[in-house]
Design an enzyme around this catalytic site. Structure first.
Site, PDB file in Angstrom:
ATOM      1  N   SER A 143       1.331  -7.508  -1.279  1.00 32.80           N
ATOM      2  CA  SER A 143       1.789  -8.742  -0.533  1.00 32.80           C
ATOM      3  C   SER A 143       1.160 -10.092  -0.590  1.00 32.80           C
ATOM      4  CB  SER A 143       2.268  -8.122   1.047  1.00 32.80           C
ATOM      5  OG  SER A 143       1.298  -8.064   1.832  1.00 32.80           O
ATOM      6  N   THR A 154       0.907  -1.309   0.091  1.00 33.18           N
ATOM      7  CA  THR A 154      -0.156   0.057   0.206  1.00 33.18           C
ATOM      8  C   THR A 154       0.972   1.299  -0.046  1.00 33.18           C
ATOM      9  OG1 THR A 154      -1.667  -1.197   1.276  1.00 33.18           O
ATOM     10  CG2 THR A 154      -1.697   1.153   1.217  1.00 33.18           C
ATOM     11  N   THR A 210       1.422  -5.051   4.075  1.00 35.27           N
ATOM     12  CA  THR A 210       1.383  -5.261   5.514  1.00 35.27           C
ATOM     13  C   THR A 210       0.699  -6.679   5.510  1.00 35.27           C
ATOM     14  OG1 THR A 210      -0.727  -4.412   5.871  1.00 35.27           O
ATOM     15  CG2 THR A 210       1.330  -3.157   6.466  1.00 35.27           C
TER      16      THR A 210
END
Ligand code: ASP
Length: 352
Positions: A71, A24, A103
């Site tokens: 991710s 992000t 994350t």
């Protein structure tokens, strides 16, 4: 002399490599309104960031990796790619490395890097953000600047995660919030540092720089599986999960490491898998605490079937550790024994 770990008085002669892998932090909205990584977007945003022009910052060198990933798309082959880039940065003279990463699977990557990078000479800080850097209100600025300062601090050398106020040992982390700026927890180890107005280090926890040369373990094409037990799981389901070519299982059990004990077929499937050379590791679904397979008959049955205790390993660390160990071509018994040892600060040693 500067306090060895005082990040509020940074040394601009320290060099930090900033590796952008995706997530992000560097994303922009596409035409469909959804965030996605875009090559060059982060570099552009960083060029407009006044903090990065500040002469007190360490010498920061940005490297954007070839394929930027959400991710959720990160696979073990990417862990290897990231580990190799981190090692190259240290070989090129970096004192520390910051890895920008999504994350969602950061806890897995942080764990994998901790096991892949043997003999770290300096810190590797994984960070990212819940809101992209290009947005007006974003957690990216503090996460980035603080991570750069933490990674420039001397006298510590391990893979850590920094997001929203806590510097955590990477292989102890788990993502606990989809929206909070403090998205990660380290349930079984206090933060390496509490980061607020001051940076309060827990020096006794920090892992020192290695004396030996840095080496990067290689990941092989090995299949491992993580399975969360649920009431009603059948032997048939487990048998299907454990088919060839699976070599390892992280079994997420109840409480202190318990599983259904009144289903002899289920236990037989596990016993058979261990007999075929699979390594089965028991970790708890609880956030805090440790597996103790001797406490209940329901746990002892697993130990009797040849399942090994993951202690207080997170499921993320257990999976990464198992994959790295199985990649080394060791006998299953040696992998099982190593799973029980602390290799990178990932598990609390059991009382003798
Ligand atoms: N989906 C994003 C990722 O993990 C979420 C984030 O970065 O926070 O890449």
């Amino acid at each position: 002399m500067t306090d060895a770990t005082d990040v509020t008085r940074p040394d601009p002669r320290r060099r930090v490599a900033l590796l952008h892998t995706g997530g992000t932090v560097g994303m922009v909205r596409g035409d469909d309104g959804a965030y996605a990584p875009r090559p060059g977007a982060l570099a552009q945003a960083l060029a407009r960031l006044p903090e990065l022009q500040d002469p007190r910052l360490p010498d920061v060198r940005l490297e954007e990796l070839d394929t930027l990933l959400d991710s959720s798309d990160v696979r073990p082959v990417d862990w290897q790619r990231f580990a190799d880039r981190v090692a190259a940065a240290f070989h090129d003279g970096a004192h520390g490395v910051v890895v920008l990463h999504g994350t969602d699977t950061m806890a897995y990557t942080a764990s994998a890097l901790a096991f892949l990078l043997d003999g770290l000479p300096g810190p590797v800080v994984l960070t990212g953000s819940q809101v992209p850097l290009v947005e007006l209100r974003s957690d990216a600025r503090d996460n980035l600047i603080t991570s750069l300062l933490l990674a420039a601090a001397p006298d510590w050398a391990e893979v850590a995660v920094y997001l929203g106020g806590g510097l955590l040992r990477g292989c102890r982390t788990t993502k606990v919030s989809t929206h909070g700026f403090d998205a990660f927890a380290s349930p079984n180890l206090p933060p390496l540092a509490d980061v607020g107005v001051d940076v309060a280090w827990r020096r006794e926890l920090l892992r020192p720089p290695a004396r030996e040369a840095l080496r990067v373990h290689r990941l092989a094409d090995v299949d491992v599986v993580a399975l969360r037990l649920f009431p009603g799981i059948t032997a048939e389901t487990l048998r299907n999960v454990l088919r060839d070519p699976v070599r390892g299982l992280v079994l997420e059990t109840y409480g202190s490491g318990n599983a259904p004990s009144r289903d002899p077929e289920l236990l037989a499937v596990l016993r058979d898998a261990v007999g075929r050379g699979l390594v089965v590791v028991n970790v708890t679904q609880c956030l805090r605490g440790s597996v103790r397979m001797g406490t209940y008959a329901a746990g002892r049955a697993l130990a009797d079937a040849g399942v090994v205790s993951g202690g207080d390993l997170t499921a993320e660390a257990a999976l990464a550790k198992l994959l790295v160990l199985l990649s080394q071509g060791l006998a299953p018994s040696a992998v099982a024994a190593a799973m029980g040892r602390d290799l990178a600060g990932e598990r609390t040693p059991e009382p003798a």
